[in-house]
Design an enzyme around this catalytic site. Structure first.
Site, PDB file in Angstrom:
ATOM      1  N   LYS A  40      -3.305   9.424   9.309  1.00 55.41           N
ATOM      2  CA  LYS A  40      -2.326   9.766   8.276  1.00 55.41           C
ATOM      3  C   LYS A  40      -2.943   9.570   6.880  1.00 55.41           C
ATOM      4  O   LYS A  40      -2.765  10.399   5.986  1.00 55.41           O
ATOM      5  CB  LYS A  40      -1.081   8.898   8.440  1.00 55.41           C
ATOM      6  CG  LYS A  40       0.057   9.214   7.500  1.00 55.41           C
ATOM      7  CD  LYS A  40       1.340   8.493   7.897  1.00 55.41           C
ATOM      8  CE  LYS A  40       1.223   6.982   7.881  1.00 55.41           C
ATOM      9  NZ  LYS A  40       0.939   6.400   6.543  1.00 55.41           N
ATOM     10  N   LYS A  64      -7.142   2.268  -3.582  1.00 52.88           N
ATOM     11  CA  LYS A  64      -6.907   1.850  -2.190  1.00 52.88           C
ATOM     12  C   LYS A  64      -7.160   3.004  -1.211  1.00 52.88           C
ATOM     13  O   LYS A  64      -7.714   2.802  -0.119  1.00 52.88           O
ATOM     14  CB  LYS A  64      -5.469   1.329  -2.026  1.00 52.88           C
ATOM     15  CG  LYS A  64      -5.123   0.824  -0.629  1.00 52.88           C
ATOM     16  CD  LYS A  64      -5.846  -0.469  -0.262  1.00 52.88           C
ATOM     17  CE  LYS A  64      -5.777  -0.783   1.219  1.00 52.88           C
ATOM     18  NZ  LYS A  64      -4.449  -1.121   1.704  1.00 52.88           N
ATOM     19  N   THR A 109       0.848  -1.192   0.000  1.00 51.22           N
ATOM     20  CA  THR A 109       0.000   0.000   0.000  1.00 51.22           C
ATOM     21  C   THR A 109       0.885   1.245   0.000  1.00 51.22           C
ATOM     22  O   THR A 109       1.639   1.479   0.943  1.00 51.22           O
ATOM     23  CB  THR A 109      -0.922   0.014   1.223  1.00 51.22           C
ATOM     24  OG1 THR A 109      -1.913  -1.000   1.058  1.00 51.22           O
ATOM     25  CG2 THR A 109      -1.627   1.364   1.367  1.00 51.22           C
TER      26      THR A 109
END
Lengths: 296, 296, 296, 296
Positions: free
Chosen positions: B241, B173, B98
């Site tokens: 984040k 994603k 990711t």
């Protein structure tokens, strides 16, 4: 159950379909509606007509009311020829209308003071689930009254949730609407960010709808979004009103809801810019990068 | 497919399970990991060990990398004994880590300049889906490279979505994480409003989770919520984040996201008050009417 | 003070007026600008011309730079014929440009490594205060360097605030801009609520502007609002960028800012709907009940 | 003016000081209060005592009421021995209490139906301005009635703004409170970001308070902030209630207020975490990076 006489009042888009399902299942019905025409199909198949709410209530063991807002419920209940004037002590009044929790509590007290039992049992689901008998009932009142009404709920719906004492069914309905309102905003912002990043709108929409991060209810809004056509099922201005009810309820219960209030104002903006009478999913249109409403 | 030599690098919680599934399906594997111990189970069952990323890449037709962040991907790719030094022209590098969309685009360019094909293919799902081969792949790159990798995705996952050119898998994603973050806040506020209104928390939680307004993924957080136990699967500070990444990405693409930014700050508040290392579902705890964190 | 040789670089809208005030007060000046024409008025009255930043810096004890962004500051400082190549050890560089705090810190380090002293001293105030010598200096660096520069600040401004070590002047400038951005949104929503309630817009505007709840700076936006004319003094898109800088800075310092982020997205909406090049006070227009931008 | 007989009802913290100023200026007064003790100082200096609102009103040409909420105003006006029972046709009732605009409109209608003139004239300012005669009057009603009351406003205040017909004074008061609420949040977030960036809190506070981006009213909160002592002047929970009134009013007038609603929820959070009885400036404490309330 089959021995009980059931009255049904309020034969609009939802009520007529719910009553039809009760009738098809063999329930003996007495019906009333402001305009008699909407009852014709039911009468043709054997339902009995009552000229007033009182008349409908007099011979009934259980009464269902499906009315469009608290003011009309109040009128049907309290007018001279109203249902409270007709219901016999011990009868059960099941209000399946969508109203405020505090209103349901008041109705419960009014009923109780006359020896009448009361359930608030608003439904989740609109036209198609009503027709298919796939509504979801959210019910507040006494457990034993819930048990008594359950066979009828099972005919009209696919699930029934007992939420607690009176008002709790209506309380749960608010929560469902809040989830729906938020789902729609979250989905809209996410899809639009995707297209801003260069993804195909259709691909993003379908990938999300097939992924467990998307609430299944969103699938019902897919066509409106992809076809940019927002004919109203649940008008956006009603959703905005419901969010104001959420905010007021949260205030009264001393609970801070930052995200719900943020969403509330997005619906308010959309309404302010002319989308109030569109479907609530038109929040998707309002949140577009280049909102079409602003180019007209 | 079976003739191809497959390299797999990064055998952590996710990677080890994904490689195991490839191996069980009969894929000849060459593996590399920072620490060799994590490869033992695979080596016992016939996988080949490579001392360096370069060594793993040299004999492979297709390389999978499952690494914890862009910095490590960069290091594994570009170090002297790195995978780009080993891969032969025409090979296919599939990065299932990711990372940011822009990072994936950069990797794609770097690969391309060496004649290497590249797919960004981050996965949705954590430990259990990885083990069961039920991950969801979100893939960016060339359609024919996607088609070539698809048999492997099918072994490791239950669905694979082709999202467009390089970077689009990583872009998708971000969207999934945004939906998850928002779902968790929306659900939390809704449940807490319910209890503030006098509903039972457990009843509200279960009624919602069985209703189509709730995203199915929320079911995986049910026990954490009802048991008030937030051991981390996906730490809250990482979600915060990711939301900052969403906000920055939206800024760069000139798209306003009022609700996403509101949610971002709720996670920031939660982190600021000591919940950063708890599971992201601890936002539920932060949004409680009487947040336990504030009474400690 | 009068013995010191002062260089001034950057003679745009602000810089030319600031240098003029220094000159009028009797300060011996050497000036440089990308285009020489802008220096003519100063040269006519006795200023010395330098062909390059290096040339200007070589003979100066103190150098002021007033440049439009960090990239240009960097170029002027580090190019081959740049000011750092010219400044002698012990000289003082005062950067009055508006830049990020971290950029000011970097410049301070670069200067220090060459034995040069540095102050970040961005100003609050635009054209008119620059002309009248009524700017406000927000200064970071060593207290003694501040004291040394103070006589010059006093010529160009009406107030100078020492904020702490290098970077702190630029940090304070961000805070001023944040306050301005928020004041403008708060005032806009308040005025529009007033008119929605039936009050006269002009009466509300003037009552508020004469009341201590309104920041005095808002008076400078009165005419734009009442005349619905938003020619840019400080473009809205720059304010939106500054708010993104605020949000990023808050993220880096682990501080949650719900209201600042909410305001940020309102400016983003306004920009997205075509108001980016208008004055930042055009947020008033965006927040109108019937936003004119949406009817065009 | 001096020939007119003036009645003053409601001698609390504010009212006693306002009446004192009228008396000191030579106005002949008849006073009433729920408890007689609070009138002693006025009676000593020559004011006349009335046992009931009706008695006070009977001989008065102009009546001022300074009461703590709409319920008490209603009671004082409508009780059997109330002021409306005593006032003669043509008399002027000036309600300087803080109430909802719609309540002021209702009072105006009730007065008008009895031939009595009415002004809603809530004041901005608390104890100290009341004592010094430096209140600000925000007035709704007929212009000629405003002109008639103006000499009395001038004694008790430093400014009087005529806002339009009845209800508009109370409407303006809501706007003032909204501005105050927002100023306090904006200032708090800004100062805390400053300290997070390494600036001294005191330096930031004072730099902002001396800069035109800060509303002058914030100076009155300086000591509470710097001394971390939030004894109530205007309790935070009242401000939260006022913001709920703002949100409800905006909803009724179909105006979206994203920032006001965001601020509303921050006050709600602060109240929820135990700061409801502190001064409204305690929002500063709630918005601290490490909120002290959360460490107790």
């Amino acid at each position: 159950m089959t021995n009980k006489k059931v009255a049904f009042m309020g034969l609009g888009i939802m009520g007529s379909r719910m009553a039809k399902n009760l009738q098809s299942a063999g329930t003996p019905l007495i019906v009333h509606n402001r305009t008699k025409e909407k009852a014709e199909a039911l009468l043709t198949h054997g339902a009995e007509w009552a000229e007033t709410p009182k008349a409908a209530a007099e011979s009934a063991d259980i009464v269902f009311t499906m009315l469009s807002n608290p003011q009309i419920v109040e009128e049907v209940a309290f007018q001279e020829e109203g249902l409270l004037a007709g219901l016999k002590p011990g009868a059960l009044w099941v209000d399946v209308s969508t109203v405020n929790p505090s209103f349901s509590e008041t109705m419960a007290q009014e009923a109780s003071s006359r020896g009448i039992r009361f359930l608030d049992a608003p439904v989740s689901g609109s036209l198609v689930p009503a027709e298919k008998g796939e509504l979801i009932f959210l019910v507040g009142g006494d457990q034993k009254d819930f048990d008594e009404a359950l066979p009828y709920f099972d005919i009209m719906g696919k699930a029934s949730h007992f939420m607690g004492n009176n008002g709790k069914g209506s309380a749960m309905k608010i929560l469902i609407n809040l989830m729906l309102a938020q789902n729609m905003v979250v989905f809209s912002e996410t899809v639009h960010l995707g297209t801003a990043m260069g993804l195909s709108q259709e691909v993003v929409v379908d990938t999300l709808l097939n992924h467990p991060v998307a609430a299944p209810i969103l699938k019902g809004k897919r066509d409106k979004i992809t076809q940019n056509e927002f004919s109203p099922e649940f008008p956006l201005k009603h959703m905005q009103k419901d969010l104001h009810l959420v905010a007021t309820t949260a205030f009264e219960h001393n609970y801070a809801m930052p995200l719900a209030n943020a969403a509330k104002e997005l619906y308010a903006q959309a309404k302010q810019h002319g989308l109030g009478d569109s479907d609530m999913s038109a929040i998707f249109k309002w949140l577009e990068k280049n909102s079409a409403t602003t180019n007209e």
